[in-house]
Scaffold this active site. Sequence first.
Site, short mmCIF file in Angstrom:
data_model
loop_
_atom_site.label_atom_id
_atom_site.label_comp_id
_atom_site.label_asym_id
_atom_site.label_seq_id
_atom_site.Cartn_x
_atom_site.Cartn_y
_atom_site.Cartn_z
N GLU A 79 -3.03 -11.40 4.14
CA GLU A 79 -3.41 -11.78 2.77
C GLU A 79 -2.60 -12.98 2.29
O GLU A 79 -1.39 -13.02 2.42
CB GLU A 79 -3.19 -10.60 1.81
CG GLU A 79 -3.99 -9.35 2.16
CD GLU A 79 -5.50 -9.52 1.93
OE1 GLU A 79 -5.90 -10.52 1.29
OE2 GLU A 79 -6.26 -8.65 2.41
N CYS A 142 -3.53 -1.71 -3.34
CA CYS A 142 -2.90 -2.64 -2.40
C CYS A 142 -2.54 -3.95 -3.08
O CYS A 142 -1.42 -4.46 -2.94
CB CYS A 142 -3.81 -2.91 -1.21
SG CYS A 142 -3.93 -1.52 -0.09
N1 PCA Z 1 -5.92 0.65 0.85
C1 PCA Z 1 -6.19 0.55 -0.58
C2 PCA Z 1 -5.06 1.28 -1.24
C3 PCA Z 1 -4.39 2.07 -0.18
C4 PCA Z 1 -4.91 1.53 1.09
O1 PCA Z 1 -4.55 1.82 2.22
C5 PCA Z 1 -6.42 -0.87 -1.05
O2 PCA Z 1 -6.91 -1.69 -0.26
O3 PCA Z 1 -6.16 -1.18 -2.20
#
Ligand code: PCA
Length: 204
Positions: A79, A142
Amino acid sequence: MPRALISGFEPFGGASVNASFEAVRRLPGRIGTLDITTLQLPTSYARASKVLLDAIARVDPVLVLCVGEAGERTALNIERVAINVQDARIADNDGAQPVDLPIVDGAPAAYFTTLPVRAIHESLAAAGLSSAISNSAGTFVCNHLFYTLMQFALTENKRLRGGFLHVPCWRSDTAATPNGTPPMILADIVRGLTIVLEASAATI
Ligand code: PCA
């Protein structure tokens, strides 16, 4: 030895496992020159960042890599940017479902990762792993964690490098995709994490 803190998430949305922590907990205690500490975080807007910041205070790492599962993605997604938005399509594990809210009122719209996204992507691709640079970590827990990490790193602990990796869904019990094959096997996700950490350590 420089320390790295790597977090994964607990299952959410009714799933029985979360690929992120399944991979994180299989990391060795040492990768190259890095001493590795792993951590499972609650999938909770209210609690995840606090648990992470407490662990940073305890471990005093030079590098923090947070990992989450993105069920719809088929590649390792490093990201680039965290945005100051909470907007949940489903409730988190505390039942919270914020819509159209800032994470921190009045704070900057976004923060960039301080991990070398291009070098990480190229290292993953060179190892034969499916990889992409992602320009959105979403607006769920996340992204919230990633934003909080980067705000902390950029305002309070400038020697700390931080970033976020989304990994594909993986389940041991049920088929993860309609044709029955998970997009990536767990061993490759673990190998990918190791490569991300090695490429990141090279810039410290
Ligand atoms: N994925 C979610 C929150 C926890 C996870 O493993 C997300 O992409 O926000």
